[in-house]
Design a protein around this motif. Structure first.
Motif, PDB file in Angstrom:
ATOM      1  N   THR A 431      54.902  45.443  42.899  1.00 35.63           N
ATOM      2  CA  THR A 431      54.741  45.927  41.681  1.00 35.63           C
ATOM      3  C   THR A 431      54.217  44.839  40.504  1.00 35.63           C
ATOM      4  O   THR A 431      54.314  43.697  40.841  1.00 35.63           O
ATOM      5  N   VAL A 432      53.803  45.410  39.429  1.00 34.49           N
ATOM      6  CA  VAL A 432      53.427  44.341  38.507  1.00 34.49           C
ATOM      7  C   VAL A 432      54.538  43.319  38.118  1.00 34.49           C
ATOM      8  O   VAL A 432      54.150  42.160  37.868  1.00 34.49           O
ATOM      9  N   ILE A 433      55.592  43.586  38.109  1.00 40.28           N
ATOM     10  CA  ILE A 433      56.885  42.715  37.820  1.00 40.28           C
ATOM     11  C   ILE A 433      56.746  41.565  38.707  1.00 40.28           C
ATOM     12  O   ILE A 433      56.933  40.637  38.293  1.00 40.28           O
ATOM     13  N   ASP A 434      56.834  41.941  39.972  1.00 35.82           N
ATOM     14  CA  ASP A 434      56.852  40.893  41.073  1.00 35.82           C
ATOM     15  C   ASP A 434      55.744  40.172  41.115  1.00 35.82           C
ATOM     16  O   ASP A 434      55.930  38.829  41.168  1.00 35.82           O
ATOM     17  N   VAL A 435      54.679  40.685  40.720  1.00 36.13           N
ATOM     18  CA  VAL A 435      53.222  39.861  40.577  1.00 36.13           C
ATOM     19  C   VAL A 435      53.280  38.711  39.729  1.00 36.13           C
ATOM     20  O   VAL A 435      53.039  37.645  39.773  1.00 36.13           O
ATOM     21  N   LYS A 436      53.831  39.265  38.653  1.00 35.34           N
ATOM     22  CA  LYS A 436      53.803  38.461  37.255  1.00 35.34           C
ATOM     23  C   LYS A 436      54.825  37.420  37.635  1.00 35.34           C
ATOM     24  O   LYS A 436      54.643  36.231  37.012  1.00 35.34           O
ATOM     25  N   LYS A 437      55.692  37.896  38.233  1.00 33.07           N
ATOM     26  CA  LYS A 437      56.916  36.729  38.297  1.00 33.07           C
ATOM     27  C   LYS A 437      56.294  35.678  39.185  1.00 33.07           C
ATOM     28  O   LYS A 437      56.668  34.235  39.022  1.00 33.07           O
ATOM     29  N   GLY A 438      55.446  36.108  40.371  1.00 42.37           N
ATOM     30  CA  GLY A 438      54.825  35.021  41.241  1.00 42.37           C
ATOM     31  C   GLY A 438      53.915  34.008  40.495  1.00 42.37           C
ATOM     32  O   GLY A 438      53.765  32.958  40.687  1.00 42.37           O
ATOM     33  N   ILE A 439      53.152  34.692  39.691  1.00 39.89           N
ATOM     34  CA  ILE A 439      52.219  34.013  38.774  1.00 39.89           C
ATOM     35  C   ILE A 439      52.936  32.756  37.847  1.00 39.89           C
ATOM     36  O   ILE A 439      52.478  31.730  37.906  1.00 39.89           O
ATOM     37  N   ARG A 440      53.897  33.236  37.258  1.00 40.96           N
ATOM     38  CA  ARG A 440      54.753  32.415  36.268  1.00 40.96           C
ATOM     39  C   ARG A 440      55.316  31.291  36.994  1.00 40.96           C
ATOM     40  O   ARG A 440      55.349  30.211  36.527  1.00 40.96           O
ATOM     41  N   GLU A 441      55.977  31.442  38.213  1.00 43.48           N
ATOM     42  CA  GLU A 441      56.614  30.483  38.865  1.00 43.48           C
ATOM     43  C   GLU A 441      55.632  29.482  39.568  1.00 43.48           C
ATOM     44  O   GLU A 441      56.016  28.478  40.317  1.00 43.48           O
ATOM     45  N   ASN A 442      54.206  29.947  39.747  1.00 45.59           N
ATOM     46  CA  ASN A 442      53.178  29.335  40.323  1.00 45.59           C
ATOM     47  C   ASN A 442      52.994  27.769  39.830  1.00 45.59           C
ATOM     48  O   ASN A 442      52.821  27.694  38.661  1.00 45.59           O
ATOM     49  N   LYS A 443      52.960  26.941  40.695  1.00 39.62           N
ATOM     50  CA  LYS A 443      52.675  25.424  40.040  1.00 39.62           C
ATOM     51  C   LYS A 443      51.331  24.667  40.147  1.00 39.62           C
ATOM     52  O   LYS A 443      50.987  23.765  39.863  1.00 39.62           O
ATOM     53  N   THR A 444      50.449  25.566  40.894  1.00 34.86           N
ATOM     54  CA  THR A 444      49.098  25.115  40.980  1.00 34.86           C
ATOM     55  C   THR A 444      47.940  25.878  40.060  1.00 34.86           C
ATOM     56  O   THR A 444      46.925  25.066  39.940  1.00 34.86           O
ATOM     57  N   LEU A 445      48.162  26.789  39.641  1.00 31.54           N
ATOM     58  CA  LEU A 445      47.347  27.718  38.669  1.00 31.54           C
ATOM     59  C   LEU A 445      47.104  26.657  37.453  1.00 31.54           C
ATOM     60  O   LEU A 445      48.065  26.218  36.766  1.00 31.54           O
ATOM     61  N   PRO A 446      45.754  26.613  36.990  1.00 26.77           N
ATOM     62  CA  PRO A 446      45.530  26.043  35.659  1.00 26.77           C
ATOM     63  C   PRO A 446      46.497  26.900  34.561  1.00 26.77           C
ATOM     64  O   PRO A 446      46.512  28.097  34.486  1.00 26.77           O
ATOM     65  N   ALA A 447      46.696  26.158  33.712  1.00 25.08           N
ATOM     66  CA  ALA A 447      47.491  26.969  32.482  1.00 25.08           C
ATOM     67  C   ALA A 447      46.869  27.987  31.547  1.00 25.08           C
ATOM     68  O   ALA A 447      47.547  29.020  31.587  1.00 25.08           O
ATOM     69  N   ASN A 448      45.565  27.813  31.505  1.00 20.64           N
ATOM     70  CA  ASN A 448      44.851  28.935  30.657  1.00 20.64           C
ATOM     71  C   ASN A 448      44.743  30.038  31.800  1.00 20.64           C
ATOM     72  O   ASN A 448      44.849  31.246  31.162  1.00 20.64           O
ATOM     73  N   ARG A 449      44.587  29.641  33.024  1.00 22.95           N
ATOM     74  CA  ARG A 449      44.412  30.877  33.923  1.00 22.95           C
ATOM     75  C   ARG A 449      45.654  31.557  34.021  1.00 22.95           C
ATOM     76  O   ARG A 449      45.667  32.780  33.939  1.00 22.95           O
ATOM     77  N   LYS A 450      46.712  31.009  33.975  1.00 24.36           N
ATOM     78  CA  LYS A 450      48.109  31.558  34.227  1.00 24.36           C
ATOM     79  C   LYS A 450      48.140  32.342  33.229  1.00 24.36           C
ATOM     80  O   LYS A 450      48.689  33.581  33.113  1.00 24.36           O
ATOM     81  N   ALA A 451      48.115  31.853  31.937  1.00 23.79           N
ATOM     82  CA  ALA A 451      48.413  32.589  30.539  1.00 23.79           C
ATOM     83  C   ALA A 451      47.642  33.821  30.523  1.00 23.79           C
ATOM     84  O   ALA A 451      48.042  35.017  30.179  1.00 23.79           O
ATOM     85  N   THR A 452      46.335  33.806  30.870  1.00 20.73           N
ATOM     86  CA  THR A 452      45.423  35.049  31.039  1.00 20.73           C
ATOM     87  C   THR A 452      45.764  36.140  31.963  1.00 20.73           C
ATOM     88  O   THR A 452      45.981  37.421  31.538  1.00 20.73           O
ATOM     89  N   LEU A 453      46.541  35.691  33.240  1.00 18.36           N
ATOM     90  CA  LEU A 453      46.850  36.629  34.286  1.00 18.36           C
ATOM     91  C   LEU A 453      48.007  37.256  33.719  1.00 18.36           C
ATOM     92  O   LEU A 453      48.398  38.367  33.844  1.00 18.36           O
ATOM     93  N   LEU A 454      48.962  36.477  32.971  1.00 19.61           N
ATOM     94  CA  LEU A 454      50.305  36.982  32.555  1.00 19.61           C
ATOM     95  C   LEU A 454      50.326  37.993  31.369  1.00 19.61           C
ATOM     96  O   LEU A 454      51.073  38.838  31.023  1.00 19.61           O
ATOM     97  N   THR A 455      49.290  37.792  30.771  1.00 19.92           N
ATOM     98  CA  THR A 455      48.990  38.671  29.434  1.00 19.92           C
ATOM     99  C   THR A 455      48.222  39.755  29.788  1.00 19.92           C
ATOM    100  O   THR A 455      48.127  40.803  28.850  1.00 19.92           O
ATOM    101  N   ARG A 456      47.249  39.913  30.768  1.00 13.50           N
ATOM    102  CA  ARG A 456      46.418  40.816  31.090  1.00 13.50           C
ATOM    103  C   ARG A 456      47.265  42.156  31.491  1.00 13.50           C
ATOM    104  O   ARG A 456      48.283  42.032  32.195  1.00 13.50           O
ATOM    105  N   PRO A 457      46.934  43.505  31.265  1.00 12.10           N
ATOM    106  CA  PRO A 457      47.623  44.588  31.709  1.00 12.10           C
ATOM    107  C   PRO A 457      47.211  44.645  33.098  1.00 12.10           C
ATOM    108  O   PRO A 457      46.328  44.598  33.504  1.00 12.10           O
ATOM    109  N   PHE A 458      48.388  45.316  34.172  1.00 10.85           N
ATOM    110  CA  PHE A 458      48.060  45.702  35.422  1.00 10.85           C
ATOM    111  C   PHE A 458      48.699  47.063  35.695  1.00 10.85           C
ATOM    112  O   PHE A 458      49.926  47.059  35.029  1.00 10.85           O
TER     113      PHE A 458
END
Length: 541
Positions: A431-458
């Protein structure tokens, strides 16, 4: 003796004979209760959980049995009781007088805490001659890093004012024979999970039977119920607002690859399902037909063995590591093991025809020789209850990823830093909830990329295909599970490995590669297009 004079509870040290006695309401059926697989199974289960104490809650009103009672038993000439006993199991070492003092209202916070922490769950004992195991909620086996029960939920129990909780389980009960068949019991357990996930009412066994009976042949009576066919099970699923999705035996039986892959993918999406099987008796060779059966598939175990590559391309699917299923088998018990041991069985069909050797699964059933395990299972089908917006099936995602992998694996193994082996793929519904939770907890993604993924609709439901090199994630490909199959479906890519990411961005910058993959599978082409349309610098800066 008036109702007020009847004992409201009893306390016993746990033992198998005591459990047998508490499950036996009719003395003349004690031998039948003793011979049931349930007793054998519960004895092993409570032994593993280190049960030490049973508290019996007398005159317990169970909603599911009350529905069955009102629909059938109340009209019987014999005087069946409408009250059940609920057996609570604990693994704590507490003296009987301590428990009794708490239940009598004396304030002992330490004992209450010990009871809460040592609670293993409950079994409702129905006041019937033989089909006595009612609603049952027990804690699962310890995960141990390889056991997974993705579709469990929490249940609350209240014992005379003490709040108790059974975490991460799924309710079970035995087939009634009168108001329910094995498929009914399996559906009831499945609805325990989907009801919580998709927010639909959870019907009782008799309500499931009545809903299914709308497709009952006119010459067949509703009660007593002798079984549900596939169409009736599908109609019962539709009656709670879900859509039945069938994966038939031709796809599941041959080598269990599709069975494991599809079951894993939907179970990881927290969706329990019906596994239809043929039971065979291996007491003699060839084995003989025992009957058709349905169980609720609730979990799996991932073995430590190497993945067996699939097909000519050597595709490596994580789900192929599965070495056990855990099922709610109404004739055995909750979370019963079904083991993939590689055995092929030859058997005779009901008509006497000798069938070709077929991959079979070990069960806890007894054959003619009375030995547990001599009854084996042949996979017939999966029947998956889906929310109506989950439209894209596992097979479409699998086939697209397989085509992409066949191209990429050769590429990466021929590069300057070749991989030791093909990528491993973990494909599952989420689900989108679990996907975004995984993105938020990811330690390797660049900050800007992480912000883009977390704020875009899925979309709400997403197919995730994760590529792994060894134990390390490389990519997550996210597909819209609510799209149409003819669509592109890819809604995003999460890149975890910078070096491999740079290689693929360079390769897929050539539009001809996208065309090449498009001739094989549109989802593979969609991945190539994504890399072409999103430059490497945009992803990693």
């Amino acid at each position: 003796m008036s109702d007020e004079d009847l004992p409201t509870f009893d306390i016993y040290p746990y033992s198998r004979p005591q459990l047998e006695a508490l499950l036996t309401s009719y003395p003349d059926t004690a031998a039948t209760i003793r011979s049931k697989l349930h007793l054998e199974y519960f004895a092993g289960y409570f032994g593993d959980l280190n049960a030490k104490l049973i508290v019996v809650e007398r005159r317990y009103v169970d909603r599911d049995f009350l529905e069955d009672y009102a629909a059938y038993y109340v009209r019987c000439f014999d005087d069946y009781d409408r009250y059940c006993n609920r057996l609570h199991f604990f693994r704590c070492d507490i003296a009987e007088d301590q428990v009794r003092r708490v239940l009598q209202g004396e304030d002992d916070a330490a004992t209450v805490e010990t009871l809460s922490e040592g609670y293993l769950g409950f079994v409702v004992a129905k006041p019937l001659p033989t089909t006595v195991v009612g609603r049952t909620c027990l804690i699962t086996y310890l995960p141990e890093g390889r056991r997974f029960f993705p579709n469990t939920r929490d249940y609350d129990a209240h014992l005379f004012g003490i709040d108790l909780k059974i975490r991460n389980t799924l309710a079970f009960q035995e087939q009634d024979n009168v108001v329910a068949a094995c498929a009914t019991s399996a559906l009831w357990s499945v609805f325990q999970g989907t009801g919580k996930l998709f927010q639909h009412p959870i019907p009782s066994p008799v309500e499931i039977t009545k809903a299914a009976a709308e497709r009952l042949p006119s010459s067949t009576r509703l009660l007593p119920n002798r079984g549900l066919n596939l169409e009736m099970m599908a109609h019962a699923i539709r009656s709670v607002g879900l859509e039945p999705f069938l994966i038939n035996g031709a796809a599941t039986a041959t080598d269990h690859y599709t069975l494991k892959g599809a079951a894993y993918a939907y179970l990881q999406g927290h969706i329990p399902m019906i596994l239809g099987i043929t039971l065979i008796d291996t007491t003699h060779a060839p084995a003989t037909f025992m009957g058709k059966h349905a169980v609720a598939l609730t979990g799996f175990s991932l073995g430590d063995g190497a993945i067996q590559p699939y097909g000519s391309t050597g595709f490596r699917l994580r789900a192929s590591r599965i070495d056990k299923f855990y099922v709610h088998d109404d004739q055995v018990g909750p979370f019963a093991r079904m083991i993939f041991d590689g055995t092929k069985s030859t058997y005779r069909s009901p008509s006497g025809q000798a069938m070709d050797p077929t991959a079979s699964i070990s069960t806890s059933w007894r054959g003619e020789n009375g030995v547990i395990g001599s009854g084996r299972a042949l996979s017939e089908m999966l029947l998956i209850p889906l929310y109506h917006k989950i439209r894209v099936p596992f097979s479409s995602i699998h086939d697209g990823v397989l085509q992409f992998d066949s191209f990429v694996s050769k590429l990466l193994q021929a590069g300057p830093e070749p991989l030791a082996e093909n990528l491993e793929w973990d494909i599952f519904l989420t689900t989108v909830i679990d996907v975004k939770k995984g993105i938020r907890e990811n330690k390797t993604l660049p900050a800007n990329r992480k912000a883009t993924l977390l704020t875009r609709p899925f979309p709400r439901f997403i197919w995730c295909a994760t590529a792994l090199a060894g134990n390390d994630k490389v990519f997550d490909f996210l597909f819209d599970a609510t799209d149409i199959e003819q669509g592109q479906c890819l809604v995003g890519v999460v890149e975890h490995d910078k070096k491999l990411s740079e290689v693929l961005h360079e390769v897929f910058s050539d539009a001809n590669v996208e065309t090449l993959l498009g001739n094989r599978h549109r989802f593979a082409a969609a991945i190539a297009r994504w890399f072409r349309m999103h430059p490497f610098d945009e992803m990693w800066n």
